[in-house]
Design a protein around this motif. Sequence first.
Motif, mmCIF file in Angstrom:
data_model
loop_
_atom_site.group_PDB
_atom_site.id
_atom_site.type_symbol
_atom_site.label_atom_id
_atom_site.label_comp_id
_atom_site.label_asym_id
_atom_site.label_seq_id
_atom_site.Cartn_x
_atom_site.Cartn_y
_atom_site.Cartn_z
ATOM 1 N N GLN A 51 -57.084 -64.454 -50.717
ATOM 2 C CA GLN A 51 -58.368 -65.144 -50.218
ATOM 3 C C GLN A 51 -59.312 -65.077 -51.316
ATOM 4 O O GLN A 51 -60.171 -66.164 -51.879
ATOM 5 N N LEU A 52 -59.573 -63.911 -52.219
ATOM 6 C CA LEU A 52 -60.397 -64.010 -53.224
ATOM 7 C C LEU A 52 -60.143 -65.045 -54.261
ATOM 8 O O LEU A 52 -60.880 -65.751 -55.082
ATOM 9 N N ALA A 53 -59.050 -65.229 -54.741
ATOM 10 C CA ALA A 53 -58.365 -66.217 -55.689
ATOM 11 C C ALA A 53 -58.626 -67.611 -55.387
ATOM 12 O O ALA A 53 -58.700 -68.426 -56.384
ATOM 13 N N LEU A 54 -58.693 -67.977 -54.077
ATOM 14 C CA LEU A 54 -58.734 -69.334 -53.616
ATOM 15 C C LEU A 54 -60.197 -69.674 -53.289
ATOM 16 O O LEU A 54 -60.471 -70.657 -52.893
ATOM 17 N N ALA A 55 -61.081 -68.320 -53.220
ATOM 18 C CA ALA A 55 -62.339 -68.524 -52.752
ATOM 19 C C ALA A 55 -63.189 -69.693 -53.840
ATOM 20 O O ALA A 55 -64.339 -70.058 -53.366
ATOM 21 N N ARG A 157 -63.878 -80.071 -66.741
ATOM 22 C CA ARG A 157 -65.356 -80.569 -67.115
ATOM 23 C C ARG A 157 -66.363 -79.775 -67.204
ATOM 24 O O ARG A 157 -66.197 -78.667 -66.686
ATOM 25 N N THR A 158 -67.339 -80.205 -68.002
ATOM 26 C CA THR A 158 -68.660 -79.356 -67.980
ATOM 27 C C THR A 158 -69.360 -79.245 -66.496
ATOM 28 O O THR A 158 -69.317 -80.373 -65.746
ATOM 29 N N GLY A 159 -69.431 -78.048 -65.736
ATOM 30 C CA GLY A 159 -69.910 -77.928 -64.719
ATOM 31 C C GLY A 159 -68.969 -77.371 -63.667
ATOM 32 O O GLY A 159 -69.063 -77.179 -62.544
ATOM 33 N N GLY A 160 -67.570 -77.642 -63.999
ATOM 34 C CA GLY A 160 -66.407 -77.442 -63.359
ATOM 35 C C GLY A 160 -66.241 -75.743 -63.279
ATOM 36 O O GLY A 160 -66.633 -75.003 -63.682
ATOM 37 N N PHE A 161 -64.990 -75.702 -62.424
ATOM 38 C CA PHE A 161 -64.923 -74.018 -62.067
ATOM 39 C C PHE A 161 -63.420 -73.695 -62.430
ATOM 40 O O PHE A 161 -62.553 -74.526 -62.099
ATOM 41 N N PHE A 162 -63.229 -72.690 -63.048
ATOM 42 C CA PHE A 162 -61.952 -72.162 -63.303
ATOM 43 C C PHE A 162 -61.574 -70.543 -62.246
ATOM 44 O O PHE A 162 -62.716 -69.926 -62.448
ATOM 45 N N CYS A 163 -60.621 -70.692 -61.702
ATOM 46 C CA CYS A 163 -60.536 -69.815 -60.696
ATOM 47 C C CYS A 163 -59.162 -69.384 -60.485
ATOM 48 O O CYS A 163 -58.095 -70.220 -60.910
ATOM 49 N N GLY A 164 -58.782 -68.087 -59.837
ATOM 50 C CA GLY A 164 -57.533 -67.726 -59.671
ATOM 51 C C GLY A 164 -57.237 -66.336 -59.699
ATOM 52 O O GLY A 164 -58.175 -65.440 -59.403
ATOM 53 N N CYS A 165 -56.103 -65.822 -60.298
ATOM 54 C CA CYS A 165 -55.691 -64.450 -59.962
ATOM 55 C C CYS A 165 -54.458 -64.144 -60.890
ATOM 56 O O CYS A 165 -53.640 -65.131 -61.154
ATOM 57 N N PHE A 166 -54.261 -62.992 -61.550
ATOM 58 C CA PHE A 166 -53.164 -62.537 -62.020
ATOM 59 C C PHE A 166 -53.171 -61.067 -62.250
ATOM 60 O O PHE A 166 -54.318 -60.302 -62.191
#
Length: 232
Positions: A51-55, A157-166
């Motif tokens: 859930q946190l990784a996809l938030a 892109r500038t302003g975009g988001f990087f998210c995930g988990c490992f």
Amino acid sequence: MAHEEIRQAYHELGREASAYDGMITCSTSFGKAVCKLVWDMKKEDNDRYIQLALAGIPEDFSGKLLEVPVGTGVLTMPVYRNLKAADVTCLDYSADMMATAQKRAAVLGLPHVRFLQGDVGALPFEDESFDIVLSLNGFHAFPDKDAAYRETFRVLRTGGFFCGCFYIRGETRRTDWFIRHFYEPKGFFTSPFETAESLRKQLESLYAAVTLETVRSMACFSCQKQARKRYD
């Protein structure tokens, strides 16, 4: 470890997708046993980190998203079913793992999701191509982590988001032992591994608005690319 050795390791997992999916989702007897033995997680812990990784993905997201690696798609194809206005690209080095994800997408009817085989260290996309880059359970396997950080940053892109988990080391002694004595020798994971502190520093050196939370040995993160930041 060489790319080919990692590809072969995940080829075997792709052939046993049901067992792999059970481990990832902690949803089968075998998967629950592995989650408890290796990761010291119960089902609620597993659900929490996912859930946190996809938030970082808004419920009404309608932009361009890159998922790398997609694996078998067990975590994300149900998410993409609810993002019909989005343009989703899924990339994986393992054709076998990705084939399972493609079957899932076909069953769910996801024409807005496309699949490409490729290397995270040399992404076949132009600079600033995506609004979100999602990476679930990937960085602990990537053999060239510097290249993976550089390329995921470049195509966002500038302003975009990087998210995930490992996986990160130093949080759960039992997990660290299994990673060192089983997952690395089998080719599933590749050192060096981040710690919570090193990962935060790495992300803050590239991105703004960094959020980082750990669930046992899993680090879940979200951060935003700013114009003033650059990868050196």
